[in-house]
Every structure is written in structure tokens, then in C-alpha cells.
Motif scaffolding. Structure first.
Motif, PDB file in Angstrom:
ATOM      1  N   SER A  89       0.821  -1.214   0.000  1.00  0.00           N
ATOM      2  CA  SER A  89       0.000   0.000   0.000  1.00  0.00           C
ATOM      3  C   SER A  89       0.852   1.259   0.000  1.00  0.00           C
ATOM      4  CB  SER A  89      -0.915   0.029   1.228  1.00  0.00           C
ATOM      5  OG  SER A  89      -1.753  -1.098   1.257  1.00  0.00           O
ATOM      6  N   TRP A  90       2.012   1.185   0.649  1.00  0.00           N
ATOM      7  CA  TRP A  90       2.893   2.357   0.735  1.00  0.00           C
ATOM      8  C   TRP A  90       3.344   2.847  -0.624  1.00  0.00           C
ATOM      9  CZ3 TRP A  90       2.334   4.623   5.033  1.00  0.00           C
ATOM     10  CH2 TRP A  90       2.216   3.930   6.235  1.00  0.00           C
ATOM     11  N   PHE A  91       3.389   1.970  -1.625  1.00  0.00           N
ATOM     12  CA  PHE A  91       3.890   2.365  -2.940  1.00  0.00           C
ATOM     13  C   PHE A  91       2.913   3.228  -3.726  1.00  0.00           C
ATOM     14  CE2 PHE A  91       6.347  -1.683  -2.235  1.00  0.00           C
ATOM     15  CZ  PHE A  91       7.477  -1.018  -1.784  1.00  0.00           C
ATOM     16  N   ALA A  92       1.740   3.453  -3.174  1.00  0.00           N
ATOM     17  CA  ALA A  92       0.780   4.368  -3.798  1.00  0.00           C
ATOM     18  C   ALA A  92       0.995   5.802  -3.320  1.00  0.00           C
ATOM     19  CB  ALA A  92      -0.648   3.921  -3.493  1.00  0.00           C
ATOM     20  N   LEU A  93       1.975   6.005  -2.445  1.00  0.00           N
ATOM     21  CA  LEU A  93       2.280   7.352  -1.964  1.00  0.00           C
ATOM     22  C   LEU A  93       3.443   7.926  -2.770  1.00  0.00           C
ATOM     23  CD1 LEU A  93       2.101   6.763   1.886  1.00  0.00           C
ATOM     24  CD2 LEU A  93       0.345   7.694   0.392  1.00  0.00           C
ATOM     25  N   PRO A  94       3.404   9.212  -3.062  1.00  0.00           N
ATOM     26  CA  PRO A  94       4.490   9.831  -3.838  1.00  0.00           C
ATOM     27  C   PRO A  94       5.850   9.597  -3.191  1.00  0.00           C
ATOM     28  CG  PRO A  94       2.645  11.354  -3.603  1.00  0.00           C
ATOM     29  CD  PRO A  94       2.346  10.170  -2.710  1.00  0.00           C
ATOM     30  N   ASP A  99       9.408   3.179 -12.438  1.00  0.00           N
ATOM     31  CA  ASP A  99       9.262   2.975 -13.887  1.00  0.00           C
ATOM     32  C   ASP A  99       8.108   2.021 -14.186  1.00  0.00           C
ATOM     33  OD1 ASP A  99      11.494   4.578 -14.068  1.00  0.00           O
ATOM     34  OD2 ASP A  99      12.849   2.963 -14.708  1.00  0.00           O
ATOM     35  N   LEU A 100       7.998   0.964 -13.394  1.00  0.00           N
ATOM     36  CA  LEU A 100       6.906   0.005 -13.595  1.00  0.00           C
ATOM     37  C   LEU A 100       5.555   0.667 -13.347  1.00  0.00           C
ATOM     38  CD1 LEU A 100       8.506  -3.115 -11.877  1.00  0.00           C
ATOM     39  CD2 LEU A 100       8.290  -2.680 -14.336  1.00  0.00           C
ATOM     40  N   ILE A 101       5.473   1.464 -12.287  1.00  0.00           N
ATOM     41  CA  ILE A 101       4.213   2.154 -11.970  1.00  0.00           C
ATOM     42  C   ILE A 101       3.840   3.122 -13.087  1.00  0.00           C
ATOM     43  CG2 ILE A 101       3.154   3.850 -10.406  1.00  0.00           C
ATOM     44  CD1 ILE A 101       4.716   2.413  -8.117  1.00  0.00           C
ATOM     45  N   GLY A 151       4.684   2.909 -16.196  1.00  0.00           N
ATOM     46  CA  GLY A 151       4.270   2.103 -17.342  1.00  0.00           C
ATOM     47  C   GLY A 151       2.852   1.589 -17.201  1.00  0.00           C
ATOM     48  N   ILE A 152       2.504   1.178 -16.002  1.00  0.00           N
ATOM     49  CA  ILE A 152       1.145   0.686 -15.743  1.00  0.00           C
ATOM     50  C   ILE A 152       0.136   1.808 -15.965  1.00  0.00           C
ATOM     51  CG2 ILE A 152      -0.421  -0.158 -13.936  1.00  0.00           C
ATOM     52  CD1 ILE A 152       2.175  -1.567 -12.751  1.00  0.00           C
ATOM     53  N   LYS A 153       0.417   2.978 -15.392  1.00  0.00           N
ATOM     54  CA  LYS A 153      -0.504   4.107 -15.528  1.00  0.00           C
ATOM     55  C   LYS A 153      -0.566   4.595 -16.975  1.00  0.00           C
ATOM     56  CE  LYS A 153       0.824   7.166 -12.601  1.00  0.00           C
ATOM     57  NZ  LYS A 153       1.072   8.189 -11.603  1.00  0.00           N
ATOM     58  N   ALA A 154       0.580   4.688 -17.645  1.00  0.00           N
ATOM     59  CA  ALA A 154       0.618   5.180 -19.025  1.00  0.00           C
ATOM     60  C   ALA A 154      -0.146   4.261 -19.970  1.00  0.00           C
ATOM     61  CB  ALA A 154       2.067   5.324 -19.486  1.00  0.00           C
ATOM     62  N   GLY A 155      -0.160   2.972 -19.645  1.00  0.00           N
ATOM     63  CA  GLY A 155      -0.862   2.005 -20.483  1.00  0.00           C
ATOM     64  C   GLY A 155      -2.330   1.851 -20.143  1.00  0.00           C
ATOM     65  N   GLY A 156      -2.823   2.685 -19.242  1.00  0.00           N
ATOM     66  CA  GLY A 156      -4.241   2.635 -18.905  1.00  0.00           C
ATOM     67  C   GLY A 156      -4.588   1.710 -17.762  1.00  0.00           C
ATOM     68  N   GLY A 157      -3.582   1.142 -17.101  1.00  0.00           N
ATOM     69  CA  GLY A 157      -3.845   0.277 -15.954  1.00  0.00           C
ATOM     70  C   GLY A 157      -4.326   1.091 -14.764  1.00  0.00           C
ATOM     71  N   ILE A 162      -3.614   6.228   5.422  1.00  0.00           N
ATOM     72  CA  ILE A 162      -3.491   6.715   4.053  1.00  0.00           C
ATOM     73  C   ILE A 162      -4.874   7.138   3.576  1.00  0.00           C
ATOM     74  CG2 ILE A 162      -2.946   6.103   1.664  1.00  0.00           C
ATOM     75  CD1 ILE A 162      -0.962   4.011   2.801  1.00  0.00           C
ATOM     76  N   GLU A 163      -4.958   8.335   3.052  1.00  0.00           N
ATOM     77  CA  GLU A 163      -6.214   8.851   2.509  1.00  0.00           C
ATOM     78  C   GLU A 163      -6.070   9.066   1.013  1.00  0.00           C
ATOM     79  OE1 GLU A 163      -7.482  12.316   4.653  1.00  0.00           O
ATOM     80  OE2 GLU A 163      -7.064  11.395   6.599  1.00  0.00           O
ATOM     81  N   GLU A 164      -7.197   9.143   0.334  1.00  0.00           N
ATOM     82  CA  GLU A 164      -7.204   9.314  -1.120  1.00  0.00           C
ATOM     83  C   GLU A 164      -6.342  10.498  -1.551  1.00  0.00           C
ATOM     84  OE1 GLU A 164      -9.216   7.621  -4.644  1.00  0.00           O
ATOM     85  OE2 GLU A 164     -10.111   7.358  -2.692  1.00  0.00           O
ATOM     86  N   LYS A 165      -6.383  11.575  -0.794  1.00  0.00           N
ATOM     87  CA  LYS A 165      -5.623  12.785  -1.142  1.00  0.00           C
ATOM     88  C   LYS A 165      -4.113  12.561  -1.063  1.00  0.00           C
ATOM     89  CE  LYS A 165      -5.756  14.772   3.538  1.00  0.00           C
ATOM     90  NZ  LYS A 165      -4.391  14.448   3.883  1.00  0.00           N
ATOM     91  N   ASP A 166      -3.679  11.507  -0.375  1.00  0.00           N
ATOM     92  CA  ASP A 166      -2.259  11.207  -0.207  1.00  0.00           C
ATOM     93  C   ASP A 166      -1.665  10.433  -1.388  1.00  0.00           C
ATOM     94  OD1 ASP A 166      -2.403  12.268   2.423  1.00  0.00           O
ATOM     95  OD2 ASP A 166      -3.057  10.314   3.199  1.00  0.00           O
ATOM     96  N   LEU A 167      -2.503   9.858  -2.230  1.00  0.00           N
ATOM     97  CA  LEU A 167      -2.069   8.915  -3.255  1.00  0.00           C
ATOM     98  C   LEU A 167      -1.423   9.581  -4.462  1.00  0.00           C
ATOM     99  CD1 LEU A 167      -5.181   6.553  -3.324  1.00  0.00           C
ATOM    100  CD2 LEU A 167      -3.095   6.324  -1.947  1.00  0.00           C
ATOM    101  N   ILE A 168      -0.629   8.793  -5.183  1.00  0.00           N
ATOM    102  CA  ILE A 168      -0.084   9.246  -6.459  1.00  0.00           C
ATOM    103  C   ILE A 168      -1.236   9.485  -7.421  1.00  0.00           C
ATOM    104  CG2 ILE A 168       2.165   8.124  -6.205  1.00  0.00           C
ATOM    105  CD1 ILE A 168       1.125   5.812  -7.935  1.00  0.00           C
ATOM    106  N   GLU A 169      -0.984  10.322  -8.390  1.00  0.00           N
ATOM    107  CA  GLU A 169      -2.020  10.636  -9.367  1.00  0.00           C
ATOM    108  C   GLU A 169      -2.501   9.363 -10.060  1.00  0.00           C
ATOM    109  OE1 GLU A 169      -2.536  13.146 -13.502  1.00  0.00           O
ATOM    110  OE2 GLU A 169      -0.934  13.695 -12.118  1.00  0.00           O
TER     111      GLU A 169
END
Length: 121
Positions: free
Chosen positions: A45-50, A66-68, A70-76, A90-97
Motif C-alpha cells: 500500500s505504501w507504494f501508492a504514496l508519492p 518505472d513500472l508504476i 508504465g502501468i498508468k501510461a498504459g491505462g492500468g 493513508i487517505e485518497e488525497k495522499d495517493l499518487i495521481e
């Protein structure tokens, strides 16, 4: 081949090889044209934080940021488990885009849909 791949990552820095495998499979699947939903649970879960993915190191493995990307760029999609997020404050506002928080009901819906293959790491 499945139309969609749902991957649940249950490990983070506590089990780096298992964690890296999950992110690698997700990134390769997206690059291959597969729709991917990556679920981060437990320590992953921590890897969703900037900035947190940049702290992860595993020799001979692709960098997690880089993997993250790639996942986001490919629509994952990247989802953090509701309970796991709450236990770590962790709250929604804390997450990576592009990441979200959702619960077991959404995971089950995704995993049980027609044409879906689910993996757990």
C-alpha cells in the motif's frame, strides 16, 4: 488470453521479490495490450504514496517507479485496499495521481467479471 488481468500484491519491501514480480507482470501485461487492475494491499500500500516506490530496491529488477509509470501510461488502474489504507492512515488525497482506494466488494466485482484472470502475489 484474458481480456483483463487483476493482480493483488500482498507484499512490499518485506518480500521484495514477490512484490517486484507483481509490478513487473502488471507492467508487461499493460505493455502487451492487456487491461490491468493492480491492487495494493498490506505493505505494498505504501507504494501508492508519492516517492515511496523510489525507496524500493531489488538487484536486477526494474525500478518500481518505472513500472508504476508504465502501468498508468498504459491505462492500468492502481487501487489501494480500503482497510489497508485505513490501518496506515493513508487517505485518497495522499495517493499518487491516478490511484484510488476501494474495498473488497470492488475487488470481487473486478475479479469475477467475464474474461478476467486474477493473480495474487
Amino acid at each position: 488470453m484474458a481480456k483483463k488481468l487483476v493482480i493483488k500484491v500482498t507484499a512490499g519491501a518485506d518480500a521484495p521479490e514477490r512484490c517486484s514480480q507483481a509490478f513487473t507482470v502488471a507492467a508487461v501485461a499493460v505493455a502487451s495490450g492487456v487491461e490491468v487492475s493492480l491492487w495494493l494491499t498490506g505493505e505494498s500500500s505504501w507504494f501508492a504514496l508519492p516517492g515511496r516506490a523510489a525507496e524500493f530496491e531489488l538487484p536486477h529488477a526494474a525500478p518500481l517507479p518505472d513500472l508504476i509509470e508504465g502501468i498508468k501510461a498504459g491505462g492500468g488502474t492502481i487501487t489501494v485496499c480500503t482497510q489497508c489504507a485505513a490501518r496506515r492512515d493513508i487517505e485518497e488525497k495522499d495517493l499518487i495521481e491516478g490511484a484510488r482506494i476501494a474495498g473488497a466488494q470492488v475487488f470481487v466485482q473486478e475479479a469475477m467479471a467475464d474474461g478476467v484472470q486474477a493473480l495474487v502475489y
